[in-house]
Design a protein around this motif. Structure first.
Motif, PDB file in Angstrom:
ATOM      1  N   MET A   1       0.820  -1.192   0.000  1.00  0.00           N
ATOM      2  CA  MET A   1       0.000   0.000   0.000  1.00  0.00           C
ATOM      3  C   MET A   1       0.867   1.261   0.000  1.00  0.00           C
ATOM      4  O   MET A   1       0.541   2.227  -0.665  1.00  0.00           O
ATOM      5  N   LEU A   2       1.954   1.221   0.723  1.00  0.00           N
ATOM      6  CA  LEU A   2       2.868   2.365   0.761  1.00  0.00           C
ATOM      7  C   LEU A   2       3.434   2.658  -0.628  1.00  0.00           C
ATOM      8  O   LEU A   2       3.586   3.812  -1.022  1.00  0.00           O
ATOM      9  N   LYS A   3       3.689   1.594  -1.391  1.00  0.00           N
ATOM     10  CA  LYS A   3       4.191   1.748  -2.753  1.00  0.00           C
ATOM     11  C   LYS A   3       3.187   2.500  -3.624  1.00  0.00           C
ATOM     12  O   LYS A   3       3.547   3.387  -4.396  1.00  0.00           O
ATOM     13  N   ALA A   4       1.913   2.144  -3.501  1.00  0.00           N
ATOM     14  CA  ALA A   4       0.856   2.802  -4.274  1.00  0.00           C
ATOM     15  C   ALA A   4       0.735   4.266  -3.876  1.00  0.00           C
ATOM     16  O   ALA A   4       0.573   5.144  -4.727  1.00  0.00           O
ATOM     17  N   PHE A   5       0.819   4.536  -2.576  1.00  0.00           N
ATOM     18  CA  PHE A   5       0.737   5.909  -2.068  1.00  0.00           C
ATOM     19  C   PHE A   5       1.828   6.777  -2.688  1.00  0.00           C
ATOM     20  O   PHE A   5       1.558   7.853  -3.217  1.00  0.00           O
ATOM     21  N   HIS A   6       3.067   6.298  -2.659  1.00  0.00           N
ATOM     22  CA  HIS A   6       4.191   7.067  -3.208  1.00  0.00           C
ATOM     23  C   HIS A   6       4.133   7.155  -4.731  1.00  0.00           C
ATOM     24  O   HIS A   6       4.524   8.168  -5.312  1.00  0.00           O
ATOM     25  N   PHE A   7       3.646   6.113  -5.381  1.00  0.00           N
ATOM     26  CA  PHE A   7       3.508   6.120  -6.841  1.00  0.00           C
ATOM     27  C   PHE A   7       2.540   7.216  -7.277  1.00  0.00           C
ATOM     28  O   PHE A   7       2.846   8.016  -8.158  1.00  0.00           O
ATOM     29  N   ILE A   8       1.361   7.273  -6.650  1.00  0.00           N
ATOM     30  CA  ILE A   8       0.360   8.287  -7.003  1.00  0.00           C
ATOM     31  C   ILE A   8       0.892   9.683  -6.702  1.00  0.00           C
ATOM     32  O   ILE A   8       0.768  10.599  -7.515  1.00  0.00           O
ATOM     33  N   GLU A   9       1.522   9.837  -5.542  1.00  0.00           N
ATOM     34  CA  GLU A   9       2.085  11.141  -5.168  1.00  0.00           C
ATOM     35  C   GLU A   9       3.132  11.592  -6.180  1.00  0.00           C
ATOM     36  O   GLU A   9       3.123  12.748  -6.623  1.00  0.00           O
ATOM     37  N   GLY A  10       3.991  10.695  -6.588  1.00  0.00           N
ATOM     38  CA  GLY A  10       5.028  11.027  -7.570  1.00  0.00           C
ATOM     39  C   GLY A  10       4.451  11.426  -8.914  1.00  0.00           C
ATOM     40  O   GLY A  10       4.924  12.368  -9.558  1.00  0.00           O
ATOM     41  N   LYS A  11       3.406  10.731  -9.347  1.00  0.00           N
ATOM     42  CA  LYS A  11       2.771  11.049 -10.633  1.00  0.00           C
ATOM     43  C   LYS A  11       2.029  12.378 -10.579  1.00  0.00           C
ATOM     44  O   LYS A  11       2.011  13.119 -11.566  1.00  0.00           O
ATOM     45  N   LEU A  12       1.411  12.686  -9.443  1.00  0.00           N
ATOM     46  CA  LEU A  12       0.767  13.996  -9.300  1.00  0.00           C
ATOM     47  C   LEU A  12       1.796  15.114  -9.434  1.00  0.00           C
ATOM     48  O   LEU A  12       1.580  16.090 -10.149  1.00  0.00           O
ATOM     49  N   LEU A  13       2.937  14.952  -8.764  1.00  0.00           N
ATOM     50  CA  LEU A  13       4.005  15.961  -8.850  1.00  0.00           C
ATOM     51  C   LEU A  13       4.596  16.035 -10.254  1.00  0.00           C
ATOM     52  O   LEU A  13       4.846  17.124 -10.767  1.00  0.00           O
ATOM     53  N   ALA A  14       4.800  14.889 -10.884  1.00  0.00           N
ATOM     54  CA  ALA A  14       5.376  14.854 -12.235  1.00  0.00           C
ATOM     55  C   ALA A  14       4.459  15.520 -13.259  1.00  0.00           C
ATOM     56  O   ALA A  14       4.932  16.007 -14.292  1.00  0.00           O
ATOM     57  N   ASN A  15       3.170  15.542 -12.967  1.00  0.00           N
ATOM     58  CA  ASN A  15       2.204  16.184 -13.867  1.00  0.00           C
ATOM     59  C   ASN A  15       1.877  17.610 -13.437  1.00  0.00           C
ATOM     60  O   ASN A  15       0.849  18.164 -13.822  1.00  0.00           O
ATOM     61  N   ASP A  16       2.749  18.198 -12.603  1.00  0.00           N
ATOM     62  CA  ASP A  16       2.676  19.605 -12.191  1.00  0.00           C
ATOM     63  C   ASP A  16       1.551  19.957 -11.223  1.00  0.00           C
ATOM     64  O   ASP A  16       1.209  21.129 -11.066  1.00  0.00           O
ATOM     65  N   PHE A  17       0.976  18.979 -10.553  1.00  0.00           N
ATOM     66  CA  PHE A  17       0.000  19.279  -9.510  1.00  0.00           C
ATOM     67  C   PHE A  17       0.762  19.537  -8.218  1.00  0.00           C
ATOM     68  O   PHE A  17       1.657  18.788  -7.859  1.00  0.00           O
ATOM     69  N   GLU A  18       0.418  20.625  -7.532  1.00  0.00           N
ATOM     70  CA  GLU A  18       1.092  20.999  -6.302  1.00  0.00           C
ATOM     71  C   GLU A  18       0.359  20.394  -5.105  1.00  0.00           C
ATOM     72  O   GLU A  18      -0.808  20.703  -4.860  1.00  0.00           O
ATOM     73  N   ILE A  19       1.049  19.514  -4.386  1.00  0.00           N
ATOM     74  CA  ILE A  19       0.460  18.846  -3.237  1.00  0.00           C
ATOM     75  C   ILE A  19       0.703  19.695  -1.991  1.00  0.00           C
ATOM     76  O   ILE A  19       1.848  19.955  -1.629  1.00  0.00           O
ATOM     77  N   ILE A  20      -0.368  20.123  -1.359  1.00  0.00           N
ATOM     78  CA  ILE A  20      -0.273  20.915  -0.136  1.00  0.00           C
ATOM     79  C   ILE A  20      -0.046  19.992   1.055  1.00  0.00           C
ATOM     80  O   ILE A  20       0.760  20.267   1.933  1.00  0.00           O
ATOM     81  N   GLU A  21      -0.773  18.886   1.062  1.00  0.00           N
ATOM     82  CA  GLU A  21      -0.673  17.932   2.169  1.00  0.00           C
ATOM     83  C   GLU A  21      -1.017  16.545   1.654  1.00  0.00           C
ATOM     84  O   GLU A  21      -1.876  16.386   0.787  1.00  0.00           O
ATOM     85  N   SER A  22      -0.331  15.543   2.166  1.00  0.00           N
ATOM     86  CA  SER A  22      -0.671  14.158   1.864  1.00  0.00           C
ATOM     87  C   SER A  22      -0.332  13.314   3.080  1.00  0.00           C
ATOM     88  O   SER A  22       0.580  13.630   3.839  1.00  0.00           O
ATOM     89  N   ASP A  23      -1.091  12.248   3.257  1.00  0.00           N
ATOM     90  CA  ASP A  23      -0.844  11.379   4.403  1.00  0.00           C
ATOM     91  C   ASP A  23      -1.509  10.032   4.165  1.00  0.00           C
ATOM     92  O   ASP A  23      -2.411   9.904   3.333  1.00  0.00           O
ATOM     93  N   MET A  24      -1.028   9.048   4.884  1.00  0.00           N
ATOM     94  CA  MET A  24      -1.611   7.715   4.842  1.00  0.00           C
ATOM     95  C   MET A  24      -1.952   7.326   6.277  1.00  0.00           C
ATOM     96  O   MET A  24      -1.105   7.412   7.162  1.00  0.00           O
ATOM     97  N   LEU A  25      -3.205   6.933   6.497  1.00  0.00           N
ATOM     98  CA  LEU A  25      -3.674   6.607   7.843  1.00  0.00           C
ATOM     99  C   LEU A  25      -4.223   5.190   7.862  1.00  0.00           C
ATOM    100  O   LEU A  25      -4.915   4.782   6.942  1.00  0.00           O
ATOM    101  N   TRP A  26      -3.897   4.462   8.901  1.00  0.00           N
ATOM    102  CA  TRP A  26      -4.571   3.196   9.121  1.00  0.00           C
ATOM    103  C   TRP A  26      -4.642   2.919  10.608  1.00  0.00           C
ATOM    104  O   TRP A  26      -3.710   3.119  11.351  1.00  0.00           O
ATOM    105  N   HIS A  27      -5.840   2.520  11.013  1.00  0.00           N
ATOM    106  CA  HIS A  27      -6.111   2.209  12.414  1.00  0.00           C
ATOM    107  C   HIS A  27      -6.670   0.796  12.449  1.00  0.00           C
ATOM    108  O   HIS A  27      -7.400   0.385  11.554  1.00  0.00           O
ATOM    109  N   GLU A  28      -6.364   0.099  13.492  1.00  0.00           N
ATOM    110  CA  GLU A  28      -6.824  -1.273  13.628  1.00  0.00           C
ATOM    111  C   GLU A  28      -8.350  -1.333  13.545  1.00  0.00           C
ATOM    112  O   GLU A  28      -9.056  -0.536  14.156  1.00  0.00           O
TER     113      GLU A  28
END
Length: 111
Positions: A1-28
């Motif tokens: 799941m962490l791989k997918a999170f970073h992949f999407i984040e990287g593609k957003l940045l590569a396509n010139d979208f400015e990310i203000i905040e990003s995070d991954m949350l999981w609770h039991e």
């Protein structure tokens, strides 16, 4: 799941979208969640591509061959290209269908 999170984040940045905040949350006991807050979800239809310095004729010729609409600004060559994605949501919809995301998460919802 962490791989997918970073992949999407990287593609957003590569396509010139400015990310203000990003995070991954999981609770039991709950489904994991990751999110991205984008400054502007819609970009212009065209992008200015930086080319080589105009004095390097070999690279100028190759750049002009690859890009149809070129122009000179200062000492550099530039090109105008159409963006594949102008909307962040459309980009994410496309990315969740790729194997980099599908193979690393069990299900995805866009909200």
């Amino acid at each position: 799941m962490l791989k997918a999170f970073h992949f999407i984040e990287g593609k957003l940045l590569a396509n010139d979208f400015e990310i203000i905040e990003s995070d991954m949350l999981w609770h039991e006991g709950r489904e994991p969640l990751f999110y991205y807050v984008i400054k502007e979800s819609k970009l212009s239809k065209n992008i200015e591509v930086l080319g080589p310095p105009k004095k390097i004729s070999k690279h100028v010729a190759a750049f002009k061959k690859k890009h149809k609409k070129t122009f000179i600004k200062g000492n550099r060559l530039f090109a105008i290209e159409k963006r594949k994605f102008t909307n962040a949501k459309n980009l994410v919809k496309y990315l969740i269908k790729t194997s980099n995301v599908k193979d690393n998460v069990s299900s995805i919802k866009i909200i």
